[in-house]
Design a protein around this motif. Structure first.
Motif, PDB file in Angstrom:
ATOM      1  N   ALA A 235       0.830  -1.205   0.000  1.00 26.57           N
ATOM      2  CA  ALA A 235       0.000   0.000   0.000  1.00 26.57           C
ATOM      3  C   ALA A 235       0.865   1.255   0.000  1.00 26.57           C
ATOM      4  O   ALA A 235       0.588   2.213  -0.742  1.00 26.57           O
ATOM      5  CB  ALA A 235      -0.933  -0.013   1.209  1.00 26.57           C
TER       6      ALA A 235
ATOM      7  N   GLU B 299      -6.755  -3.556   0.436  1.00 27.60           N
ATOM      8  CA  GLU B 299      -7.648  -2.404   0.336  1.00 27.60           C
ATOM      9  C   GLU B 299      -7.767  -1.676   1.672  1.00 27.60           C
ATOM     10  O   GLU B 299      -7.859  -0.448   1.710  1.00 27.60           O
ATOM     11  CB  GLU B 299      -9.016  -2.858  -0.159  1.00 27.60           C
TER      12      GLU B 299
ATOM     13  N   LEU C  20      -4.654   0.381   1.958  1.00 28.14           N
ATOM     14  CA  LEU C  20      -4.707   1.537   1.065  1.00 28.14           C
ATOM     15  C   LEU C  20      -5.621   2.626   1.610  1.00 28.14           C
ATOM     16  O   LEU C  20      -5.344   3.822   1.449  1.00 28.14           O
ATOM     17  CB  LEU C  20      -5.186   1.103  -0.320  1.00 28.14           C
TER      18      LEU C  20
ATOM     19  N   ARG D 115      -9.773   7.163  -1.269  1.00 28.14           N
ATOM     20  CA  ARG D 115     -10.385   5.962  -1.823  1.00 28.14           C
ATOM     21  C   ARG D 115     -10.835   6.157  -3.270  1.00 28.14           C
ATOM     22  O   ARG D 115     -10.977   5.184  -4.014  1.00 28.14           O
ATOM     23  CB  ARG D 115     -11.577   5.539  -0.965  1.00 28.14           C
TER      24      ARG D 115
ATOM     25  N   VAL E  18      -8.463   4.631  -5.816  1.00 28.44           N
ATOM     26  CA  VAL E  18      -8.273   3.181  -5.817  1.00 28.44           C
ATOM     27  C   VAL E  18      -9.381   2.529  -6.630  1.00 28.44           C
ATOM     28  O   VAL E  18     -10.568   2.783  -6.395  1.00 28.44           O
ATOM     29  CB  VAL E  18      -8.263   2.621  -4.385  1.00 28.44           C
TER      30      VAL E  18
ATOM     31  N   ARG F 252     -10.911  -1.202  -7.986  1.00 25.02           N
ATOM     32  CA  ARG F 252     -10.915  -2.630  -7.698  1.00 25.02           C
ATOM     33  C   ARG F 252     -11.404  -3.387  -8.922  1.00 25.02           C
ATOM     34  O   ARG F 252     -12.373  -2.984  -9.556  1.00 25.02           O
ATOM     35  CB  ARG F 252     -11.831  -2.911  -6.513  1.00 25.02           C
TER      36      ARG F 252
ATOM     37  N   ARG G 106      -4.018   6.189 -11.065  1.00 25.60           N
ATOM     38  CA  ARG G 106      -4.844   5.376 -10.178  1.00 25.60           C
ATOM     39  C   ARG G 106      -4.025   4.241  -9.574  1.00 25.60           C
ATOM     40  O   ARG G 106      -2.969   3.865 -10.096  1.00 25.60           O
ATOM     41  CB  ARG G 106      -6.013   4.756 -10.951  1.00 25.60           C
ATOM     42  N   ILE G 107      -4.561   3.672  -8.491  1.00 28.51           N
ATOM     43  CA  ILE G 107      -4.062   2.412  -7.942  1.00 28.51           C
ATOM     44  C   ILE G 107      -5.112   1.355  -8.256  1.00 28.51           C
ATOM     45  O   ILE G 107      -6.261   1.469  -7.831  1.00 28.51           O
ATOM     46  CB  ILE G 107      -3.824   2.503  -6.430  1.00 28.51           C
TER      47      ILE G 107
ATOM     48  N   VAL H  58      -6.273  -2.517  -7.983  1.00 31.41           N
ATOM     49  CA  VAL H  58      -6.058  -3.686  -7.135  1.00 31.41           C
ATOM     50  C   VAL H  58      -6.910  -4.830  -7.656  1.00 31.41           C
ATOM     51  O   VAL H  58      -8.097  -4.650  -7.956  1.00 31.41           O
ATOM     52  CB  VAL H  58      -6.434  -3.384  -5.672  1.00 31.41           C
TER      53      VAL H  58
END
Length: 651
Positions: free
Chosen positions: A179, A206, A209, A215, A218, A220, A243-244, A246
């Motif tokens: 993270a 998550e 993070l 948020r 992030v 998903r 962006r991240i 996951v």
């Protein structure tokens, strides 16, 4: 033709002969909508069929001298196939002698028109970039930060302790490391891809993070999402904001603006091996994408895979030393000065420690398999007992009586060991349900929690409880477990696989890392090099020795392998096509399912491109071959030639 009047299209088809770009004319009515990266429908010359495809690029002219067919329609105005994703799919498919369209089918989710329209109409606010971040935990301050900035390929041993987040939630230390690494990449306005094996790992990541970044930054992406949610996340990833992202193994193919980091947790987990054609492992796809993009690559695990050890030894991946030497207190019961005689499943010393630990908090008991019925083995040679009818395992039914096959139910009366001719059976594995029942009777005033694939438990509280879990399904406990018992080790090692020892060391290491600092971890029934590596927390040294042994035997990953499955004549031609390439040797062919044969081709990494090219050409030849019709018999196409590079099923 006017500029951009020719669309080069990849047809979405599993047929190997269609794995190339086809030129189509762009009609005037579609001139504005036809862009690189959009979905289209195109006509095929055979049978007047319409096929799906992707516009990979636009051109002014075509090398084809005949009349081009026109695009039938543009399905979506959104360019979903980004150039970097196409380059990755093409390179990964070529390495595995597969179709790029098969990879794109995994990478790009199904379209949802309503979601797409709302996304186009929205004005997204991705939130602020993180600032004033602490150093990335798990290594010397500044080491991982510098590696991310320089686009290094790194591997680091995860801190084997649970940690408490600022939010009060407990996660494994590796989740905090990934993270923070992603947050540092995001702070530089660069995207990060975080790849984990399953939803249990994803939930921890998550949570970590949420304590570091907004948020809204992030995204998903995993199979547990609804189709619409996954498509919306994919659309967000195609935008210009960092962006991240996951998710599971397909996350490595996600579009990402200004990619700065690719991080994988526990790359040795078999869930990261793609079962669908062409079967490219997430680690291999990540290595290709890192080289293409220049982003940093971070491989984190408690047990270094032998594949990563090879990359370290050739200098392709740099080993990053952990911040400090922290290790669980692992006690192999078979290596004690006075090992306990008998065949007790839980030795006395481990039993007593578990009793004492239960006064303070939860205790984890790891078992090999779910269920209630005990699996059986030969009493003389310990060979797993198999059904004579179907080859399934033999077990004693829950209600008692004669041992039976767990698959077909055939009685095991008159069983005889094919190895030593023994006739007596003994229980070698008791399932999680039976273990939970037995422990519940032994500790009548203690809560017993069962966690397996059917009844997953993600978290356990700090209060006393016995947590019985199958391997990989262990919940994380607040503050860590006060004791850990690793049972059925000998049974786990009986699995017929080249990687069984590596897998067991990884299972045991991951469970040991859930223990509280200083808490005892008992490895029951296992001695030798594996027990020594676990107790000394020297997994990297074990991987080094394992790679050296595989190199002497020419076993993967010291070399690459490809399985070739087809009829006898097709296998012979395919083998002959690659036999003359340097560094290639062939095992087999041997009988396979459906009356086919399978040969194993072993080859050096330097020969991989030529081997893949020759085998892919042979697969196209077999797929396009037609048999001459015989009077009175139906015309049948010959069986397809199946290829699988780096086949995990090769023992």
């Amino acid at each position: 033709m006017p500029g951009g009047a020719v669309a080069r299209v990849l047809i979405d088809s599993p047929l190997p002969q269609l794995d190339q770009l086809f030129d189509y004319a762009v009609p005037t009515r579609l001139a504005d909508a036809a862009k690189a990266g959009v979905r289209v429908k195109v006509p095929l010359r055979t049978g007047g069929r319409i096929a799906d495809g992707w516009i990979v690029e636009l051109a002014d002219t075509s090398e084809y001298r005949g009349e081009l067919s026109e695009l039938e329609d543009v399905v979506s105005d959104v360019a979903l196939l980004r150039p970097e994703v196409w380059e990755l799919a093409r390179a990964a498919a070529d390495r595995a002698a597969g179709n790029a369209s098969d990879i794109l089918r995994l990478a790009i989710p199904s379209r949802y028109v309503r979601v797409e329209r709302s996304w186009l109409a929205a004005d997204p606010d991705p939130g602020p970039l993180p600032a004033d971040l602490p150093p990335i935990p798990g290594a010397e301050a500044g080491r991982l930060e510098a590696g991310i900035a320089d686009g290094e390929r790194m591997t680091v041993a995860a801190d084997p302790r649970p940690v408490r987040l600022p939010t009060g939630e407990w996660v494994a230390a590796w989740a905090a490391t990934l993270a923070q690494a992603a947050a540092h990449a995001l702070a530089a306005d660069r995207s990060a891809l975080l790849v984990v094996p399953d939803y249990r790992d994803q939930q921890q990541l998550e949570a970590a993070l949420a304590a570091s970044v907004d948020r809204r930054r992030v995204l998903r992406t995993d199979a547990r999402q609804s189709g619409g949610d996954r498509y919306r996340a994919f659309l967000d990833a195609t935008g210009p904001d960092a962006r991240i992202i996951v998710g599971n193994r397909s996350t490595v193919y996600s579009p990402a603006a200004r990619l700065g980091l690719i991080a994988i947790w526990d790359d040795g987990d078999p869930l990261l091996a793609e079962p669908l054609a062409p079967g490219v492992h997430a680690r291999d796809a990540a290595l290709i994408r890192q080289e293409q993009s220049g982003a940093a690559l971070l491989l984190v695990a408690h047990t270094r895979s032998v594949d990563v050890q090879r990359l370290v030894e050739i200098g392709w991946v740099h080993e990053v030393a952990p911040l400090k030497h922290v290790r669980p207190r692992v006690i192999p019961t078979e290596q004690q000065a006075n090992p306990e005689p008998g065949s007790a499943r839980i030795p006395t010393v481990a039993w007593r420690q578990a009793q004492e630990a239960l006064r303070e908090g939860p205790v984890l008991v790891q078992v090999a398999r779910p269920g209630n019925a005990p699996l059986l083995a030969c009493d003389r040679c310990r060979e797993p007992a198999r059904c004579a009818a179907c080859g399934g395992g033999l077990a004693v039914p829950r209600e008692g009586g004669t041992a039976r096959c767990v698959l077909c139910g055939t009685s095991a009366s008159g069983w005889k060991c094919p190895v030593c001719d023994g006739t007596k059976l003994r229980a070698v594995t008791v399932g999680a349900s039976r273990t939970a029942e037995e422990l519940g009777r032994a500790f009548p005033r203690t809560r017993v929690i069962l966690s397996d694939g059917e009844r997953p438990v993600l978290r356990a509280g700090p209060e006393p409880a016995l947590v019985v879990a199958t391997r990989g399904a262990e919940p994380i406990a607040d503050g860590g477990y006060r004791a850990v018992l690793l049972l059925d080790g000998a049974r786990m090692l009986l699995r017929e696989s080249l990687r069984v020892a590596e897998d067991c060391l990884r299972w045991w290491s991951n469970a040991s890392a859930l223990a509280a600092p200083g808490a005892p971890v008992f490895l029951v029934g296992v001695a030798g090099a594996l027990a020594t590596a676990l107790s000394g927390w020297r997994q990297a040294e074990w991987a080094e020795g394992e790679l050296a042994a595989r190199r002497m035997l020419r076993f993967p990953p010291a070399v690459r392998v490809a399985s070739v499955t087809a009829a006898h004549a097709a296998v012979a031609r395919a083998v002959e096509a690659v036999r003359a390439i340097g560094g290639v040797d062939v095992l087999g062919p041997a009988p396979a399912d459906e009356g086919l044969e399978r040969a194993i081709v072993r080859f050096d990494y330097s020969s991989g491109t030529r081997v893949a090219r020759e085998l892919h050409a042979e697969m196209i030849r077999v797929a396009t071959e037609r048999r001459r019709p015989v009077a009175g018999r139906p015309v049948r196409r010959p069986p397809m030639l199946r290829l699988r590079f780096d086949d995990p099923d090769v023992p």
